[in-house]
Design an enzyme around this catalytic site. Sequence first.
Site, PDB file in Angstrom:
ATOM      1  NE  ARG A  16      23.125 -51.409  56.588  1.00  0.00           N
ATOM      2  CZ  ARG A  16      24.087 -50.745  55.953  1.00  0.00           C
ATOM      3  NH1 ARG A  16      25.326 -50.827  56.378  1.00  0.00           N
ATOM      4  NH2 ARG A  16      23.799 -49.993  54.909  1.00  0.00           N
ATOM      5  CG  ASP A 103      21.845 -42.348  54.441  1.00  0.00           C
ATOM      6  OD1 ASP A 103      22.421 -41.532  53.680  1.00  0.00           O
ATOM      7  OD2 ASP A 103      22.021 -43.578  54.370  1.00  0.00           O
ATOM      8  CD  GLU A 155      29.378 -48.844  45.304  1.00  0.00           C
ATOM      9  OE1 GLU A 155      28.859 -49.001  46.419  1.00  0.00           O
ATOM     10  OE2 GLU A 155      29.841 -47.759  44.929  1.00  0.00           O
ATOM     11  NE  ARG A 331      -1.262 -30.275  81.459  1.00  0.00           N
ATOM     12  CZ  ARG A 331      -2.498 -30.534  81.854  1.00  0.00           C
ATOM     13  NH1 ARG A 331      -2.794 -30.558  83.157  1.00  0.00           N
ATOM     14  NH2 ARG A 331      -3.445 -30.748  80.979  1.00  0.00           N
TER      15      ARG A 331
HETATM   16  C1  UD1 Z   1      26.407 -45.766  48.205  1.00  0.00           C
HETATM   17  C2  UD1 Z   1      27.419 -45.621  47.064  1.00  0.00           C
HETATM   18  C3  UD1 Z   1      28.811 -45.793  47.630  1.00  0.00           C
HETATM   19  C4  UD1 Z   1      29.056 -44.799  48.727  1.00  0.00           C
HETATM   20  C5  UD1 Z   1      27.980 -44.926  49.810  1.00  0.00           C
HETATM   21  C6  UD1 Z   1      28.130 -43.811  50.802  1.00  0.00           C
HETATM   22  C7  UD1 Z   1      26.325 -46.485  45.075  1.00  0.00           C
HETATM   23  C8  UD1 Z   1      26.217 -47.629  44.141  1.00  0.00           C
HETATM   24  N1  UD1 Z   1      27.151 -46.653  46.080  1.00  0.00           N
HETATM   25  O1  UD1 Z   1      26.512 -47.096  48.666  1.00  0.00           O
HETATM   26  O2  UD1 Z   1      29.764 -45.629  46.608  1.00  0.00           O
HETATM   27  O3  UD1 Z   1      30.345 -44.996  49.296  1.00  0.00           O
HETATM   28  O4  UD1 Z   1      26.684 -44.814  49.226  1.00  0.00           O
HETATM   29  O5  UD1 Z   1      27.222 -43.990  51.850  1.00  0.00           O
HETATM   30  O6  UD1 Z   1      25.706 -45.490  44.873  1.00  0.00           O
HETATM   31  N2  UD1 Z   1      18.660 -45.415  47.648  1.00  0.00           N
HETATM   32  C9  UD1 Z   1      17.473 -45.220  46.949  1.00  0.00           C
HETATM   33  N3  UD1 Z   1      17.090 -46.179  46.073  1.00  0.00           N
HETATM   34  C10 UD1 Z   1      17.785 -47.299  45.848  1.00  0.00           C
HETATM   35  C11 UD1 Z   1      18.990 -47.477  46.554  1.00  0.00           C
HETATM   36  C12 UD1 Z   1      19.407 -46.517  47.445  1.00  0.00           C
HETATM   37  O7  UD1 Z   1      16.806 -44.225  47.134  1.00  0.00           O
HETATM   38  O8  UD1 Z   1      17.363 -48.098  45.012  1.00  0.00           O
HETATM   39  C13 UD1 Z   1      19.063 -44.380  48.608  1.00  0.00           C
HETATM   40  C14 UD1 Z   1      19.114 -44.896  50.016  1.00  0.00           C
HETATM   41  O9  UD1 Z   1      17.876 -44.683  50.662  1.00  0.00           O
HETATM   42  C15 UD1 Z   1      20.222 -44.037  50.621  1.00  0.00           C
HETATM   43  C16 UD1 Z   1      21.132 -43.739  49.433  1.00  0.00           C
HETATM   44  O10 UD1 Z   1      20.373 -43.982  48.283  1.00  0.00           O
HETATM   45  O11 UD1 Z   1      19.734 -42.823  51.105  1.00  0.00           O
HETATM   46  C17 UD1 Z   1      22.377 -44.601  49.444  1.00  0.00           C
HETATM   47  O12 UD1 Z   1      21.982 -45.949  49.357  1.00  0.00           O
HETATM   48  P1  UD1 Z   1      22.740 -47.114  50.087  1.00  0.00           P
HETATM   49  O13 UD1 Z   1      22.081 -48.397  49.829  1.00  0.00           O
HETATM   50  O14 UD1 Z   1      22.998 -46.753  51.501  1.00  0.00           O
HETATM   51  O15 UD1 Z   1      24.115 -47.100  49.266  1.00  0.00           O
HETATM   52  P2  UD1 Z   1      25.433 -47.808  49.638  1.00  0.00           P
HETATM   53  O16 UD1 Z   1      25.355 -49.213  49.213  1.00  0.00           O
HETATM   54  O17 UD1 Z   1      25.779 -47.529  51.047  1.00  0.00           O
HETATM   55 CA    CA Z   2      24.646 -45.919  52.842  1.00  0.00          CA
END
Ligand code: UD1
Ligand code: CA
Length: 461
Positions: A16, A103, A155, A331
């Site tokens: 995104r 993030d 979720e 500079r």
């Molecule tokens: C996740 C949580 C959710 C929470 C939300 C908060 C889970 C299943 N869900 O959802 O409950 O409310 O964060 O923002 O955990 N990442 C990896 N590897 C992966 C997937 C994700 O490193 O395979 C990392 C992403 O880069 C990110 C973080 O994990 O930094 C969260 O992943 P994201 O996909 O944003 O999770 P959400 O679906 O938002």
């Molecule tokens: Ca997230």
Amino acid sequence: MEHMVAIIMAAGHGKRMRSEKPKVLHTVCGKPMIDHVVGAAKEATGNQPVVIVGVGREAVMAHLEGRADFAIQAEQKGTGHAVMMAEGYLIGKEGYAVVLAGDMPLLKAETIAALCKKCKEEDLDAVVLTSIANNPTGYGRIIRDTTGNILRIVEEKDANAEEKLVKEVNSSVYCFKIEGLLNCLGNLSCNNAQGEYYLTDCIAQLSASGAVGGLIADAEECSGVNDKAQLAAAEAIMRKRINHKYLVDGVMMIDPDHTYIEDGAVIGQDTLLYPNCHIRGKSVIGKNCVIESGTVIADSTLGDDCHIRDSVIMESTVGDRVTIGPFAYLRPQTVVEDEVHIGDFVETKKARIGKGTKMPHLTYVGDADVGAHCNIACGTIFANYDGLTKYKTVVGDKVFIGCNVNLVAPAMVGEGAYIAAGTTVVGEVPAGALSVGRSEQYIKEEWADEKREKGELREVY
Ligand code: UD1
Ligand code: CA
């Protein structure tokens, strides 16, 4: 010894963001998001964190080299799967693992520390950092029993209508007892709406077998960055925090919402920053300075009582009571001594400007050593480059350089010498001498009047 390790999940796509750059390398107040998280994690745990990298991992690893350990998640199969990749850092260790997301640049070290403290002091298997969201859409919801114990996290995509009404959400920050976490990771399945291994399912497992706690934090601090609108929002919050710190320390700002300071700068008391000033990198600014709008100061040192207007100062050192600008450009490797005046449209590079020297307008000083109390008039150029090599020019103390002078490097002007307007200096001008190097003036009396009478001049009034 009880171990405390932070695991930062940063392997996801960040689709995104609509960017070629890995999400966690986008900056908030001049610092990549991941640096904010790594810094907070390190401060809270006292140890170098483990960062889970995947998409764009070469860039993320190169950026963090020496400041973090890494675990690679080649395919993104969910947050539970991400943490599995770090098992090598957990197996055989006793103690606690804090899991964070890369993030979340606004998360404070003190909040992470409070989470860990609760987990330890209350002897819990896990503590989840939660927040109360006005709009919980998209987040995992915290499901508690009637007595308030956390049962599980559901979720958005797996939640039923009733669960979706819950406003308490999962921040994706947890503290786990290492042993319990390892057991749960081994039991995870991807039997859910997204077909992923959810780290959140560990909470349901631990709640069933042991004790799980929750710590409710400020929603702002828990907000993650998923797109560039959220990135800008995080930047505004971080800017407010940083500026507040400087204001409390005695720095003045006309409009703190439009003053841009990167954390790490040092600014003295009663220094006044106008709107749209940017203080970047490791800059040190003294007391009682006035820094007017449009000024950018990066990795530079300024003394006390300076007045800078609409100028750019990069990797330079400026003394006390110096006035610069408007529209000057210092500079790298410029050294400006006390009480110098640098005026409009002056550019310097790799140059020392001695104490009290004035160069009020339209001058280029490159590869030069200029003495004290010189006057360098309008349009002086230090011609430092012959197309192949750069050469240095040395100007002694108390030299007077008239308008529109070229100093062709390598040149040397001795102490107290005078250079007449329009001169091109080549080689050496002895101390105390006058250098005049321009063609003699030619005058033809009444030329213009005669032409005018014959109608041969184009008159413009
Ligand atoms: C996740 C949580 C959710 C929470 C939300 C908060 C889970 C299943 N869900 O959802 O409950 O409310 O964060 O923002 O955990 N990442 C990896 N590897 C992966 C997937 C994700 O490193 O395979 C990392 C992403 O880069 C990110 C973080 O994990 O930094 C969260 O992943 P994201 O996909 O944003 O999770 P959400 O679906 O938002
Ligand atoms: Ca997230």
